[in-house]
Motif scaffolding. Structure first.
Motif, short mmCIF file in Angstrom:
data_model
loop_
_atom_site.label_atom_id
_atom_site.label_comp_id
_atom_site.label_asym_id
_atom_site.label_seq_id
_atom_site.Cartn_x
_atom_site.Cartn_y
_atom_site.Cartn_z
N GLY A 16 32.34 43.10 4.25
CA GLY A 16 32.31 44.58 4.17
C GLY A 16 33.21 45.62 3.28
O GLY A 16 32.75 46.78 2.63
N ALA A 17 33.85 44.14 2.73
CA ALA A 17 35.09 44.75 2.02
C ALA A 17 35.25 44.74 0.74
O ALA A 17 34.39 44.05 0.23
CB ALA A 17 36.47 43.69 1.86
N ASN A 18 35.36 45.68 0.19
CA ASN A 18 35.13 45.76 -1.47
C ASN A 18 36.27 45.95 -2.23
O ASN A 18 36.69 45.87 -3.83
CB ASN A 18 34.23 46.62 -1.15
CG ASN A 18 34.96 48.56 -0.92
OD1 ASN A 18 36.00 48.39 -1.58
ND2 ASN A 18 34.05 49.31 -0.94
N ASN A 19 37.03 44.93 -1.89
CA ASN A 19 38.24 44.94 -3.03
C ASN A 19 38.19 43.19 -3.31
O ASN A 19 37.87 42.50 -2.57
CB ASN A 19 39.45 44.98 -2.16
CG ASN A 19 39.66 44.52 -0.98
OD1 ASN A 19 39.17 45.05 -0.01
ND2 ASN A 19 40.38 43.52 -0.87
N TYR A 57 38.33 52.03 -7.72
CA TYR A 57 39.36 51.50 -6.92
C TYR A 57 40.96 51.11 -8.23
O TYR A 57 40.84 51.55 -9.59
CB TYR A 57 39.30 49.69 -7.04
CG TYR A 57 37.79 49.67 -7.06
CD1 TYR A 57 37.45 49.57 -7.89
CD2 TYR A 57 38.00 49.19 -5.58
CE1 TYR A 57 35.64 49.10 -7.44
CE2 TYR A 57 35.82 48.59 -5.03
CZ TYR A 57 35.42 48.41 -5.39
OH TYR A 57 33.82 48.36 -5.77
N SER A 117 38.31 54.20 1.45
CA SER A 117 36.52 53.50 2.08
C SER A 117 38.12 51.91 2.72
O SER A 117 37.68 51.21 3.31
CB SER A 117 35.65 52.40 1.51
OG SER A 117 36.10 51.84 -0.06
N GLU A 118 38.70 51.78 1.66
CA GLU A 118 39.72 50.41 2.25
C GLU A 118 40.96 50.46 1.56
O GLU A 118 41.02 51.44 0.14
CB GLU A 118 39.03 48.97 1.21
CG GLU A 118 38.21 48.25 1.96
CD GLU A 118 37.81 48.02 3.18
OE1 GLU A 118 36.71 48.08 3.59
OE2 GLU A 118 38.51 47.32 3.59
N GLY A 176 29.93 48.16 -3.75
CA GLY A 176 30.51 47.80 -3.33
C GLY A 176 30.75 46.35 -3.42
O GLY A 176 30.13 46.21 -4.84
N TYR A 178 32.06 52.96 -6.58
CA TYR A 178 33.46 53.49 -6.24
C TYR A 178 34.31 52.73 -7.14
O TYR A 178 33.99 52.42 -8.53
CB TYR A 178 32.86 51.41 -5.39
CG TYR A 178 32.39 50.95 -4.32
CD1 TYR A 178 30.67 52.09 -4.29
CD2 TYR A 178 33.10 51.75 -2.69
CE1 TYR A 178 30.07 51.77 -3.31
CE2 TYR A 178 31.46 51.33 -1.89
CZ TYR A 178 30.58 51.25 -2.12
OH TYR A 178 29.76 51.26 -1.19
N SER A 182 40.50 51.11 -2.43
CA SER A 182 39.19 51.53 -3.02
C SER A 182 38.92 52.95 -2.22
O SER A 182 39.86 53.49 -1.55
CB SER A 182 38.43 50.70 -2.38
OG SER A 182 37.76 50.48 -1.13
#
Lengths: 114, 114
Positions: B98-101, A33, A55-56, A98, A31, A48
């Motif tokens: 589910g978010a990975n930030n 960022y 993914s985000e 993650g 992952y 990310s």
């Protein structure tokens, strides 16, 4: 000890120009960022990236921004047409997995738009 | 949405004195909590993290933090600070949706006075 490396450490650019900020994440991490920190403000999540796609992303990450993993080791953030308000410290980070796993941060690139 | 609040922007403390850096979070879901430290001209380095289990978490350099769900706090403590602890400290939160930030606080500048 493996680390995330970012280049350049400081970039000055004229308003309207394109900039590319570069990052080399830790090699076995999946992952990636980008965060930014405007002077005196909090560190903010931008985007990310996992499995070669976003993914985000946050509201900050508009059409002016893009990310790419061009060659399997570098991870880049492109700002297409810089604005004065894009001046900030930009941090790259990577993590093995993650959510819940430690994100390792680079030293940052200070972007100054004049 | 999550938010992280660090009420103290600057904390001066004498060498060998104890210190507490405050962090409060707001989230409607279970959270992961982190403390990062940033030394001058360096990236963000993880001090400690809370994922689950024991609410008292020990980290590097003698720091510890306690997760308090009822007070939605994750304060960082050290019983005796050293000059080398002078740095910026950031509290951050991630959630289990589910978010990975990560969501960061605005940071606390700890200055250790000889």
């Amino acid at each position: 000890e493996p680390e995330v490396t970012q280049t350049p450490s400081h970039q000055v650019t004229q308003m309207g120009q394109e900039v590319i900020l570069r990052c080399v994440p830790i090699s076995n991490h999946l992952y990636f960022y980008w965060y930014r920190q405007i002077l005196g403000q909090k560190v903010e999540f931008l985007v990310s990236f996992y499995n070669n796609e976003i993914s985000e992303k946050s509201e900050i990450f508009d059409d002016q921004f893009s990310v790419e993993r061009p060659d399997g080791s570098n991870f880049t953030l492109k700002i297409r047409s810089t604005k004065l308000e894009d001046s900030a410290m930009y941090f790259c980070a990577s993590s093995v997995l993650g959510q819940g796993t430690e994100a390792f941060f680079g030293q940052g690139t200070r972007l100054t738009v004049v | 949405a999550q938010s992280v609040t660090q009420l103290d922007s600057q904390v001066p403390v004498f060498e060998e004195a104890p210190v507490e850096l405050r962090c409060n979070y707001s989230s409607s879901v279970s959270v992961y909590l982190f403390w990062y430290v940033q030394y001058p001209n360096q990236g963000l380095q993880l001090l400690l993290k809370y994922l689950s289990g024991s609410t008292l978490v020990k980290g590097i350099n003698g720091f510890e933090a306690e997760f308090n769900k009822s007070q939605t706090s994750f304060h960082l403590r050290k019983p005796s600070v050293h000059i080398s602890d002078t740095a910026e400290y950031f509290c951050a939160a991630g959630d289990q949706t589910g978010a990975n930030n990560l969501f960061f606080g605005t940071g606390t500048r700890l200055t250790v006075i000889p």
